[in-house]
Write a protein that holds these residues in place. Structure first.
Motif, PDB file in Angstrom:
ATOM      1  N   LYS A 139      -0.473  38.602  -2.011  1.00 44.28           N
ATOM      2  CA  LYS A 139      -0.356  37.244  -1.510  1.00 44.28           C
ATOM      3  C   LYS A 139      -1.121  36.333  -1.955  1.00 44.28           C
ATOM      4  O   LYS A 139      -2.572  36.480  -2.208  1.00 44.28           O
ATOM      5  CB  LYS A 139      -0.863  37.561   0.280  1.00 44.28           C
ATOM      6  N   ILE A 140      -0.796  35.252  -2.753  1.00 36.63           N
ATOM      7  CA  ILE A 140      -1.459  34.241  -3.382  1.00 36.63           C
ATOM      8  C   ILE A 140      -1.342  32.892  -3.155  1.00 36.63           C
ATOM      9  O   ILE A 140      -0.273  32.451  -2.345  1.00 36.63           O
ATOM     10  CB  ILE A 140      -1.206  34.421  -4.959  1.00 36.63           C
ATOM     11  N   SER A 141      -2.135  32.120  -3.217  1.00 34.61           N
ATOM     12  CA  SER A 141      -1.983  30.453  -3.016  1.00 34.61           C
ATOM     13  C   SER A 141      -2.254  29.790  -4.218  1.00 34.61           C
ATOM     14  O   SER A 141      -2.310  28.610  -4.507  1.00 34.61           O
ATOM     15  CB  SER A 141      -3.205  30.104  -2.141  1.00 34.61           C
ATOM     16  N   ASP A 142      -2.305  30.631  -5.542  1.00 37.59           N
ATOM     17  CA  ASP A 142      -2.570  30.022  -6.843  1.00 37.59           C
ATOM     18  C   ASP A 142      -2.063  31.163  -7.749  1.00 37.59           C
ATOM     19  O   ASP A 142      -2.061  32.378  -7.705  1.00 37.59           O
ATOM     20  CB  ASP A 142      -4.069  29.788  -7.361  1.00 37.59           C
ATOM     21  N   GLN A 145      -4.064  33.793  -9.298  1.00 34.54           N
ATOM     22  CA  GLN A 145      -4.563  35.189  -8.413  1.00 34.54           C
ATOM     23  C   GLN A 145      -3.454  36.237  -8.649  1.00 34.54           C
ATOM     24  O   GLN A 145      -4.114  37.556  -8.112  1.00 34.54           O
ATOM     25  CB  GLN A 145      -4.459  34.537  -6.940  1.00 34.54           C
ATOM     26  N   PHE A 153      -7.482  38.365  -0.420  1.00 36.00           N
ATOM     27  CA  PHE A 153      -6.863  36.853   0.120  1.00 36.00           C
ATOM     28  C   PHE A 153      -7.437  36.282   0.778  1.00 36.00           C
ATOM     29  O   PHE A 153      -7.794  36.702   2.124  1.00 36.00           O
ATOM     30  CB  PHE A 153      -5.342  37.377   0.608  1.00 36.00           C
ATOM     31  N   PRO A 155      -7.416  32.693   3.012  1.00 41.57           N
ATOM     32  CA  PRO A 155      -6.625  31.467   3.071  1.00 41.57           C
ATOM     33  C   PRO A 155      -7.442  30.161   3.049  1.00 41.57           C
ATOM     34  O   PRO A 155      -8.699  30.164   3.226  1.00 41.57           O
ATOM     35  CB  PRO A 155      -6.284  31.637   4.595  1.00 41.57           C
ATOM     36  N   ARG A 158      -4.113  25.321   0.606  1.00 43.76           N
ATOM     37  CA  ARG A 158      -2.788  25.541   0.122  1.00 43.76           C
ATOM     38  C   ARG A 158      -1.992  26.416   0.819  1.00 43.76           C
ATOM     39  O   ARG A 158      -2.347  27.199   1.471  1.00 43.76           O
ATOM     40  CB  ARG A 158      -2.821  25.988  -1.464  1.00 43.76           C
ATOM     41  N   SER A 159      -0.531  26.146   0.486  1.00 33.82           N
ATOM     42  CA  SER A 159       0.163  27.051   1.015  1.00 33.82           C
ATOM     43  C   SER A 159       0.170  28.430   0.317  1.00 33.82           C
ATOM     44  O   SER A 159      -0.400  28.411  -0.944  1.00 33.82           O
ATOM     45  CB  SER A 159       1.808  26.650   0.806  1.00 33.82           C
ATOM     46  N   SER A 160       0.961  29.545   0.547  1.00 28.64           N
ATOM     47  CA  SER A 160       0.616  30.593  -0.115  1.00 28.64           C
ATOM     48  C   SER A 160       2.017  31.271  -0.119  1.00 28.64           C
ATOM     49  O   SER A 160       2.861  31.289   0.873  1.00 28.64           O
ATOM     50  CB  SER A 160      -0.344  31.730   0.529  1.00 28.64           C
ATOM     51  N   ASP A 263       5.109  31.978   2.731  1.00 28.47           N
ATOM     52  CA  ASP A 263       4.327  32.734   3.973  1.00 28.47           C
ATOM     53  C   ASP A 263       4.342  31.759   4.875  1.00 28.47           C
ATOM     54  O   ASP A 263       3.880  30.701   4.999  1.00 28.47           O
ATOM     55  CB  ASP A 263       2.863  32.791   3.486  1.00 28.47           C
ATOM     56  N   ARG A 491      -3.912  31.964   9.561  1.00 28.31           N
ATOM     57  CA  ARG A 491      -3.760  33.061   8.411  1.00 28.31           C
ATOM     58  C   ARG A 491      -4.996  33.908   8.364  1.00 28.31           C
ATOM     59  O   ARG A 491      -6.066  33.304   8.386  1.00 28.31           O
ATOM     60  CB  ARG A 491      -3.506  32.497   6.979  1.00 28.31           C
TER      61      ARG A 491
END
Length: 531
Positions: A139-142, A145, A153, A155, A158-160, A263, A491
């Motif tokens: 699970k990443i937001s960038d 990552q 992870f 939160p 940003r969205s993920s 996500d 999250r």
């Protein structure tokens, strides 16, 4: 045969380079207008399930379940030490839209593009002995990552997204692959293929699609493979979770090879089966699965927005049920052991582990359980006895006999990353990267000297691991999204843990033989100001 006709099967395979190039992976679909006939036809897309937990047991976190046979109370020790290693293959970004800061705007390679890369790696590393192929998820937001090596992870604003990749677990000692449960590489480079099995849609016109459960899908696959076995030996049978955002997914069709999923709070969970195999001589194998649900404890009312908060026994309770089942099982080859989740809706009688589609999972409580998948050989005439005085033939016959030997015992060990920083005001931890945790795990496995049956990597909520100190044993949890006492949903902060399943009980090695845990640094994260 009607079930397999109605089910959709797709075979994605990677042929040997002499027969076909890596980019020409074959795709097949089972289809026939006659329910007594099944034929293979090429298709551009499309791919082909119920168990309740049972039994009884208990135990503590990460301990050996109280069942083993053979080799004494500590199980059968492995013959010499072998290092358990892994190689990762993640999908590459194929395009980035204008909003480059939003990871959702990035498109990634499909899962079938990872197989040629894995096979090319296997061609260059002929000394490895494969133990398991695992579909891993991050699970990443960038984008950074994805390959950063972090175990957490956290939160943010940003969205993920969830990204799926391929992990090859292997042993470094090729002289004796059987002690790690892998497939020994004696004939040069090996190549893997896989089969996606998508449950059949029974009703598509209702508000949400209705799909068959796990037993029906497995029965269809077994009927299918009785006449059309895979082009080699099954290595791993795993259940893969597809998260389907309600806003974007229209159904009932799914893309099992998609590697990126947004996500979203409101989403469905769809379980498919993925079968990895090693190319070679087709073997007549049938597949099966057994689920073990921990015992229900109690329910308490949380608040007006969430009716109940269930409490189940720790994961060790389900592990003891699995140990009891394995103790009585015969003539099976365990292909995978994994921790899964099923949704809890209002009462424990509604909890079923064999469902393949869970609608509208929006911060709901899920219950973790254990699934063991296995293969069983078809009933065939016994092979002829090896000629007297032929050691090679005798060794081959002995290896064939061991192919379907049930483990002599059962135990598991959960490896947790160590906290390296802790906020002085918030108490929030920062965990070490995945690599140092795995170095300690390898050292522990070398000291333990037990055959590895299976291994998995999964996310666990930091709130349970750090604040509750549950050791990864909590079974009734909200994994990705949680709900506050006031009903707000957010999250979860997550951390990766590793769980290794062993053949036989073990004794904890002395800490003198293990790497030291890192020092914990206190960080001043106070934001208050004195007036």
């Amino acid at each position: 045969m009607a079930a397999v006709v109605a089910s959709t099967l797709r075979r994605r395979t990677m042929q040997q380079q002499k027969q076909q190039t890596a980019a020409e992976a074959a795709r097949y679909q089972a289809s026939s207008s006659d329910p007594d006939q099944v034929t293979l036809t090429r298709t551009p897309t499309k791919t082909a399930s119920f168990y309740r937990g049972g039994g009884s047991g208990g135990g503590g976190s990460g301990r050996s379940p109280q069942h083993s046979r053979g080799g004494g109370g500590q199980g059968a020790p492995s013959r010499g030490a072998s290092v358990l290693l892994f190689a990762d293959f993640w999908p590459r970004p194929t395009s980035v839209l204008e909003d480059g800061l939003n990871v959702r705007s990035v498109t990634f390679e499909r899962f079938d593009s990872l197989i040629p890369r894995a096979n090319a790696w296997l061609q260059d590393n002929v000394e490895v002995d494969l133990i398991k192929c695992e579909t891993v998820e991050r699970k990443i937001s960038d984008l950074d990552q994805l390959t950063s090596g972090s175990s957490m992870f956290t939160p943010g604003s940003r969205s993920s997204v969830f990204i799926k990749g391929l992990r090859l677990w292997y042993a470094s000692c090729s002289r004796d692959a059987s002690k790690q449960g892998g497939i020994q590489n004696l004939g040069g480079p090996v190549a893997i293929g896989y089969l996606n099995v998508v449950p059949k849609c029974l009703e598509a016109k209702s508000k949400y699609p209705i799909y068959e459960d796990l037993p029906e899908t497995y029965a269809s696959v077994n009927t299918y493979m009785t006449d059309k076995p895979l082009e080699g030996k099954i290595l791993t049978i795993e259940t893969v979770s597809l998260k389907l955002p309600v806003r974007f997914w229209k159904g009932p069709d799914v893309d099992p090879d998609a590697t990126s999923t947004a996500d979203e709070l409101v989403h469905h969970i769809f379980y498919i089966t993925r079968i990895y195999f090693l190319f070679g001589k087709p073997e007549p194998e049938l597949i099966g699965a057994q689920d073990f649900l921990p015992d229900f404890d109690q329910c308490s009312r949380l608040n007006r927005t969430c009716s109940v908060l269930p409490k189940y026994r720790p994961l060790a309770n389900a592990m003891n049920k699995a140990a009891e089942w394995l103790h009585n099982a015969r003539n099976i080859h365990v292909t995978n052991i994994q921790t899964m989740e099923t949704i809890f809706r209002n009462i424990p009688e509604n909890v079923h582990t064999g469902i393949t589609f869970m609608k509208r999972v929006d911060g709901c409580v899920t219950v973790r359980f254990v699934r063991i998948t296995y293969t069983r050989g078809r009933i065939l005439p016994p092979p002829p006895s090896p000629p007297p005085g032929d050691p090679a033939a005798a060794a081959a016959a002995a290896a064939a006999d061991e192919a379907y030997m049930t483990p002599t015992g059962f135990a598991y060990k959960t490896f947790l990353p160590a906290a390296v920083k802790v906020g002085m005001c918030s108490g929030s931890p920062e965990y070490e990267a995945f690599a140092p945790m795995w170095e300690r795990a390898k050292a522990w496995l070398m000291c333990c000297e037990r055959r590895v049956l299976s291994v998995e990597v999964l996310y666990h909520p930091v709130s349970s691991l750090w604040h509750c100190q549950d050791g990864g044993e909590t079974t009734a949890i909200c994994t990705n999204w949680s709900q506050s006492m006031h009903g707000a949903k957010h999250r979860q902060q997550l951390v990766q843990i590793v769980r290794v399943y062993l053949d036989g009980e073990y004794q904890e090695p002395s800490t003198d033989h293990l790497p030291m845990l890192p020092m914990v640094e206190e960080v001043n994260d106070c934001r208050c100001s004195l007036m």
